[in-house]
Design an enzyme around this catalytic site. Structure first.
Site, PDB file in Angstrom:
ATOM      1  N   ASP A 110       0.867  -1.184   0.000  1.00 22.25           N
ATOM      2  CA  ASP A 110       0.000   0.000   0.000  1.00 22.25           C
ATOM      3  C   ASP A 110       0.902   1.232   0.000  1.00 22.25           C
ATOM      4  OD1 ASP A 110       0.905   0.213   2.607  1.00 22.25           O
ATOM      5  OD2 ASP A 110      -1.074   0.147   3.554  1.00 22.25           O
ATOM      6  N   HIS A 111       0.299   2.389   0.263  1.00 22.22           N
ATOM      7  CA  HIS A 111       1.059   3.643   0.236  1.00 22.22           C
ATOM      8  C   HIS A 111       2.142   3.689   1.309  1.00 22.22           C
ATOM      9  CE1 HIS A 111      -2.234   3.913   3.068  1.00 22.22           C
ATOM     10  NE2 HIS A 111      -1.590   4.865   3.707  1.00 22.22           N
TER      11      HIS A 111
ATOM     12  N   CYS B  40       3.204  -3.258   4.023  1.00 21.74           N
ATOM     13  CA  CYS B  40       2.384  -2.109   4.419  1.00 21.74           C
ATOM     14  C   CYS B  40       3.126  -1.406   5.547  1.00 21.74           C
ATOM     15  CB  CYS B  40       0.961  -2.528   4.791  1.00 21.74           C
ATOM     16  SG  CYS B  40       0.800  -3.626   6.210  1.00 21.74           S
ATOM     17  N   GLY B  41       2.447  -0.567   6.310  1.00 21.70           N
ATOM     18  CA  GLY B  41       3.142   0.171   7.358  1.00 21.70           C
ATOM     19  C   GLY B  41       3.721  -0.749   8.420  1.00 21.70           C
ATOM     20  N   THR B  42       2.897  -1.667   8.890  1.00 19.76           N
ATOM     21  CA  THR B  42       3.328  -2.595   9.940  1.00 19.76           C
ATOM     22  C   THR B  42       3.493  -4.033   9.462  1.00 19.76           C
ATOM     23  OG1 THR B  42       1.032  -3.063  10.484  1.00 19.76           O
ATOM     24  CG2 THR B  42       2.103  -1.274  11.721  1.00 19.76           C
ATOM     25  N   GLY B  43       2.892  -4.368   8.328  1.00 18.46           N
ATOM     26  CA  GLY B  43       2.844  -5.759   7.868  1.00 18.46           C
ATOM     27  C   GLY B  43       1.664  -6.517   8.452  1.00 18.46           C
ATOM     28  N   ILE B  44       1.020  -5.920   9.446  1.00 20.47           N
ATOM     29  CA  ILE B  44      -0.059  -6.636  10.150  1.00 20.47           C
ATOM     30  C   ILE B  44      -1.316  -6.744   9.289  1.00 20.47           C
ATOM     31  CG2 ILE B  44      -1.602  -6.586  12.146  1.00 20.47           C
ATOM     32  CD1 ILE B  44       0.645  -5.108  13.688  1.00 20.47           C
ATOM     33  N   GLY B  45      -1.748  -5.627   8.737  1.00 20.71           N
ATOM     34  CA  GLY B  45      -2.970  -5.638   7.935  1.00 20.71           C
ATOM     35  C   GLY B  45      -2.836  -6.559   6.730  1.00 20.71           C
ATOM     36  N   MET B  46      -1.683  -6.516   6.090  1.00 23.92           N
ATOM     37  CA  MET B  46      -1.455  -7.392   4.928  1.00 23.92           C
ATOM     38  C   MET B  46      -1.540  -8.856   5.340  1.00 23.92           C
ATOM     39  SD  MET B  46      -1.071  -5.822   2.052  1.00 23.92           S
ATOM     40  CE  MET B  46      -0.356  -4.427   1.144  1.00 23.92           C
TER      41      MET B  46
ATOM     42  N   HIS C  41       9.135 -24.432   8.695  1.00 28.90           N
ATOM     43  CA  HIS C  41       8.124 -25.122   9.522  1.00 28.90           C
ATOM     44  C   HIS C  41       6.704 -24.935   8.994  1.00 28.90           C
ATOM     45  CE1 HIS C  41      10.672 -25.425  13.457  1.00 28.90           C
ATOM     46  NE2 HIS C  41      11.417 -25.559  12.372  1.00 28.90           N
TER      47      HIS C  41
ATOM     48  N   HIS D 198       6.070 -31.328  10.050  1.00 33.49           N
ATOM     49  CA  HIS D 198       5.464 -30.036   9.706  1.00 33.49           C
ATOM     50  C   HIS D 198       4.373 -30.203   8.639  1.00 33.49           C
ATOM     51  CE1 HIS D 198       8.523 -28.287  12.159  1.00 33.49           C
ATOM     52  NE2 HIS D 198       9.482 -28.808  11.409  1.00 33.49           N
TER      53      HIS D 198
HETATM   54  C1  RB5 Z   1      -1.737   2.652   6.694  1.00 32.66           C
HETATM   55  O1  RB5 Z   1      -1.764   3.836   7.420  1.00 32.66           O
HETATM   56  C2  RB5 Z   1      -1.508   1.468   7.629  1.00 32.66           C
HETATM   57  O2  RB5 Z   1      -2.600   1.315   8.478  1.00 32.66           O
HETATM   58  C3  RB5 Z   1      -1.252   0.208   6.842  1.00 32.66           C
HETATM   59  O3  RB5 Z   1      -0.166   0.387   5.998  1.00 32.66           O
HETATM   60  C4  RB5 Z   1      -0.900  -1.031   7.647  1.00 32.66           C
HETATM   61  O4  RB5 Z   1       0.114  -0.763   8.551  1.00 32.66           O
HETATM   62  C5  RB5 Z   1      -2.034  -1.749   8.248  1.00 32.66           C
HETATM   63  O5  RB5 Z   1      -1.849  -2.784   8.889  1.00 32.66           O
END
Ligand code: RB5
Length: 149
Positions: A8-9, A65-71, A98, A133
């Protein structure tokens, strides 16, 4: 190796570094976007990359993405996807060996570019170990079936 890559951005700068650093004759990156700082919704990119990897069009996927969490959350909704958010080399290697993870997710706002590249390097070099595994992955597939409509 065919790699589907997307961001993302908040992740497109790191994605560009990865594509450049790991460019090799035996490796092909297909970029599913985005490549601008215009705010975008990470689930759209995660779905496109996840579906392409799950179909078998690509060997691996990388999502930033910013944190990798949302992806990671979004990509793991696609049946057949095992997306792993990695912050270090140890977890990247373990995710491949694994968990036979097929998508690596990274956070541009979390990782220094050098660390991110070390993680990608470990990811690309590691192979699934099979054995016990494989049995556990079978159980994950069973879970997918149990909760699908
Ligand atoms: C975008 O601001 C941010 O929320 C997104 O990149 C990501 O970190 C979500 O998990």
């Amino acid at each position: 190796m065919r790699i589907a890559i997307g961001s993302d951005h908040a992740g497109f700068k790191l994605k560009g570094i990865i594509k450049q650093r790991f460019n090799a004759p035996d490796r092909e990156f297909t970029d599913f976007g985005l490549n601008t700082p215009q705010p975008a919704d990470y689930p759209d990119i995660a779905a496109a990359v996840g579906e392409a990897v799950a179909r078998g069009d690509y060997d691996q996927g990388i999502l930033v993405c910013g944190t990798g969490i949302g992806m990671a959350i979004a990509a793991n909704k696609v049946p057949g996807i095992r997306a792993a958010l990695c912050h270090d080399v140890f977890t990247a290697k373990a995710a491949r060996e694994h968990n036979d993870a097929n998508i690596l997710t990274l956070g541009e706002r979390v990782l220094q570019p050098e660390v991110a590249c070390d993680i990608v390097d470990a990811w690309l070099q590691a192979c699934f170990a099979g054995g016990r595994h494989a049995r556990r992955l079978g159980k994950i597939r069973e879970l997918e079936k149990r909760y699908s409509c």
